[in-house]
Motif scaffolding. Structure first.
Motif, PDB file in Angstrom:
ATOM      1  N   VAL A   1      26.982  28.462  30.280  1.00 33.32           N
ATOM      2  CA  VAL A   1      26.698  28.015  28.914  1.00 33.32           C
ATOM      3  C   VAL A   1      26.172  26.590  28.945  1.00 33.32           C
ATOM      4  CG1 VAL A   1      28.332  29.536  27.728  1.00 33.32           C
ATOM      5  CG2 VAL A   1      29.131  27.355  28.684  1.00 33.32           C
ATOM      6  N   LYS A   2      25.601  26.171  27.820  1.00 35.11           N
ATOM      7  CA  LYS A   2      25.077  24.812  27.724  1.00 35.11           C
ATOM      8  C   LYS A   2      26.152  23.840  27.263  1.00 35.11           C
ATOM      9  CE  LYS A   2      21.239  22.191  25.702  1.00 35.11           C
ATOM     10  NZ  LYS A   2      20.040  22.264  24.828  1.00 35.11           N
TER      11      LYS A   2
ATOM     12  N   TYR B   1      33.991  29.795  32.745  1.00 32.22           N
ATOM     13  CA  TYR B   1      32.888  29.173  32.015  1.00 32.22           C
ATOM     14  C   TYR B   1      32.297  28.032  32.845  1.00 32.22           C
ATOM     15  CZ  TYR B   1      34.360  31.761  27.877  1.00 32.22           C
ATOM     16  OH  TYR B   1      34.664  32.757  26.995  1.00 32.22           O
ATOM     17  N   ARG B   2      30.998  28.094  33.061  1.00 29.99           N
ATOM     18  CA  ARG B   2      30.309  27.062  33.826  1.00 29.99           C
ATOM     19  C   ARG B   2      29.364  26.308  32.877  1.00 29.99           C
ATOM     20  NH1 ARG B   2      31.781  27.983  38.909  1.00 29.99           N
ATOM     21  NH2 ARG B   2      32.105  30.115  39.674  1.00 29.99           N
ATOM     22  N   MET B   3      29.837  25.166  32.384  1.00 29.53           N
ATOM     23  CA  MET B   3      29.036  24.364  31.462  1.00 29.53           C
ATOM     24  C   MET B   3      27.913  23.637  32.192  1.00 29.53           C
ATOM     25  SD  MET B   3      31.750  22.647  28.814  1.00 29.53           S
ATOM     26  CE  MET B   3      30.449  21.534  28.265  1.00 29.53           C
ATOM     27  N   GLN B   4      26.850  23.374  31.454  1.00 29.21           N
ATOM     28  CA  GLN B   4      25.698  22.669  32.016  1.00 29.21           C
ATOM     29  C   GLN B   4      26.093  21.278  32.522  1.00 29.21           C
ATOM     30  OE1 GLN B   4      22.234  21.524  29.433  1.00 29.21           O
ATOM     31  NE2 GLN B   4      21.290  23.260  30.479  1.00 29.21           N
ATOM     32  N   MET B   5      26.997  20.642  31.811  1.00 30.40           N
ATOM     33  CA  MET B   5      27.550  19.359  32.245  1.00 30.40           C
ATOM     34  C   MET B   5      28.933  19.203  31.626  1.00 30.40           C
ATOM     35  SD  MET B   5      25.314  16.602  30.004  1.00 30.40           S
ATOM     36  CE  MET B   5      23.805  17.001  30.862  1.00 30.40           C
ATOM     37  N   GLY B   6      29.709  18.246  32.138  1.00 29.29           N
ATOM     38  CA  GLY B   6      31.042  18.021  31.610  1.00 29.29           C
ATOM     39  C   GLY B   6      31.011  17.650  30.132  1.00 29.29           C
TER      40      GLY B   6
ATOM     41  N   ARG C   1      24.736  20.858  39.563  1.00 33.32           N
ATOM     42  CA  ARG C   1      25.912  21.530  39.000  1.00 33.32           C
ATOM     43  C   ARG C   1      25.672  23.034  38.898  1.00 33.32           C
ATOM     44  NH1 ARG C   1      30.322  19.510  35.678  1.00 33.32           N
ATOM     45  NH2 ARG C   1      31.112  21.118  34.273  1.00 33.32           N
ATOM     46  N   ARG C   2      24.477  23.415  38.423  1.00 38.56           N
ATOM     47  CA  ARG C   2      24.113  24.834  38.338  1.00 38.56           C
ATOM     48  C   ARG C   2      24.002  25.450  39.734  1.00 38.56           C
ATOM     49  NH1 ARG C   2      25.603  26.158  33.371  1.00 38.56           N
ATOM     50  NH2 ARG C   2      23.989  26.155  31.773  1.00 38.56           N
ATOM     51  N   LEU C   3      23.409  24.692  40.658  1.00 40.06           N
ATOM     52  CA  LEU C   3      23.229  25.196  42.020  1.00 40.06           C
ATOM     53  C   LEU C   3      24.589  25.485  42.663  1.00 40.06           C
ATOM     54  CD1 LEU C   3      21.150  25.789  44.267  1.00 40.06           C
ATOM     55  CD2 LEU C   3      21.490  23.429  45.045  1.00 40.06           C
TER      56      LEU C   3
ATOM     57  N   GLY D   1      16.428  24.964  32.397  1.00 46.50           N
ATOM     58  CA  GLY D   1      15.334  24.168  31.842  1.00 46.50           C
ATOM     59  C   GLY D   1      14.095  25.034  31.724  1.00 46.50           C
ATOM     60  N   ARG D   2      12.969  24.409  31.499  1.00 43.77           N
ATOM     61  CA  ARG D   2      11.753  25.175  31.258  1.00 43.77           C
ATOM     62  C   ARG D   2      11.333  26.002  32.462  1.00 43.77           C
ATOM     63  NH1 ARG D   2       5.839  23.093  29.019  1.00 43.77           N
ATOM     64  NH2 ARG D   2       5.164  25.169  28.354  1.00 43.77           N
ATOM     65  N   TYR D   3      11.513  25.443  33.670  1.00 43.21           N
ATOM     66  CA  TYR D   3      11.100  26.144  34.882  1.00 43.21           C
ATOM     67  C   TYR D   3      12.319  26.436  35.754  1.00 43.21           C
ATOM     68  CZ  TYR D   3       6.625  24.297  33.331  1.00 43.21           C
ATOM     69  OH  TYR D   3       5.528  23.976  32.581  1.00 43.21           O
ATOM     70  N   MET D   4      12.490  27.698  36.129  1.00 42.73           N
ATOM     71  CA  MET D   4      13.608  28.060  36.986  1.00 42.73           C
ATOM     72  C   MET D   4      13.261  27.756  38.442  1.00 42.73           C
ATOM     73  SD  MET D   4      15.439  31.723  37.818  1.00 42.73           S
ATOM     74  CE  MET D   4      15.263  32.345  36.159  1.00 42.73           C
ATOM     75  N   PRO D   5      14.039  26.900  39.108  1.00 36.94           N
ATOM     76  CA  PRO D   5      13.774  26.625  40.523  1.00 36.94           C
ATOM     77  C   PRO D   5      13.843  27.908  41.351  1.00 36.94           C
ATOM     78  CG  PRO D   5      15.325  25.037  39.624  1.00 36.94           C
ATOM     79  CD  PRO D   5      15.162  26.110  38.589  1.00 36.94           C
ATOM     80  N   TYR D   6      13.011  27.970  42.374  1.00 37.55           N
ATOM     81  CA  TYR D   6      12.963  29.165  43.216  1.00 37.55           C
ATOM     82  C   TYR D   6      14.303  29.419  43.899  1.00 37.55           C
ATOM     83  CZ  TYR D   6      11.092  32.639  46.437  1.00 37.55           C
ATOM     84  OH  TYR D   6      10.853  33.801  47.129  1.00 37.55           O
TER      85      TYR D   6
END
Length: 214
Positions: free
Chosen positions: A8-9, A36-41, A69-71, A93-98
């Motif tokens: 979640v964000k 739950y894995r938040m985007q940031m604390g 954090r997502r990685l 974000g706009r572009y998903m890293p490979y």
């Protein structure tokens, strides 16, 4: 016990509550374990968000923080595979890293069901690129959207994955008693009170409604 990993964000005070928390919080804890894995604390989220109006150095720091954090979350889910993976909105974000795409493929390859939920036109709002949007549609086992128009934005070959789930507030059934509803009906004779729980960026959609009431 089924393991559910949820990306979640924001926290329960954000608009994510109405799309994610209010439903998954009601799962039987004996049968489901939700992480739950938040985007940031929470503290950083309240300090930095929305990041769009922050200085460039804050934007860079926020992206790097969110990326790693997502990685880490995806890497952990790759090692300890959940039964269900839930992604809300743009995820990164706009572009998903490979690297993220590879990890997601590695997770779902082992029979994890990927649920992708989005409730705004996130391509038009430039939250994700069209390529990232189509990648989510491809990877997902199930796509949750709020109405038929959003369903129509998905490639036709993926539209059979869609479940229509309008945004609701399940707590209203508990908080809104007959007394409260009667009061609201009496006020409706004189005025209309609107509460906007969506993002500031979408406030422009209120103007046509507002003009209808003079």
């Amino acid at each position: 016990m089924k393991k559910v990993s949820i990306y979640v964000k924001g926290d329960r005070n954000s608009t994510d509550y109405y799309r994610i928390y209010q439903y998954l919080d009601k799962l039987d804890e004996k049968n489901f374990h939700c992480k739950y894995r938040m985007q940031m604390g929470e503290k950083l989220y309240r300090k930095w968000m929305p990041v769009s109006d922050k200085p460039i150095y804050i934007k860079i720091l926020a992206y790097l923080y969110i990326y790693f954090r997502r990685l880490w979350g995806l890497f952990f889910d790759f090692l300890v595979v959940p039964d269900v993976l839930v992604l809300h909105r743009s995820f990164i974000g706009r572009y998903m890293p490979y690297s993220f795409r590879l990890l997601l493929r590695g997770i779902i390859y082992r029979d994890t069901k990927l649920v992708w939920d989005f409730d705004d036109h996130i391509v038009a709002n430039k939250e994700v690129s069209k390529r990232t949007f189509d990648a989510f549609a491809e990877l997902a086992s199930c796509v949750l959207v709020t109405h038929d128009y959003l369903k129509s934005l998905l490639p036709v070959s993926y539209q059979d994955k869609v479940i229509i789930l309008p945004t609701t507030d399940g707590d209203m059934y508990r908080l809104f008693t007959d007394k409260v509803n009667l009061k609201r009906l009496s006020l409706l004779q004189e005025q209309v009170i609107m509460i906007w729980v969506a993002t500031k960026r979408n406030m422009r959609f209120l103007k046509p409604i507002y003009t209808c009431f003079g």
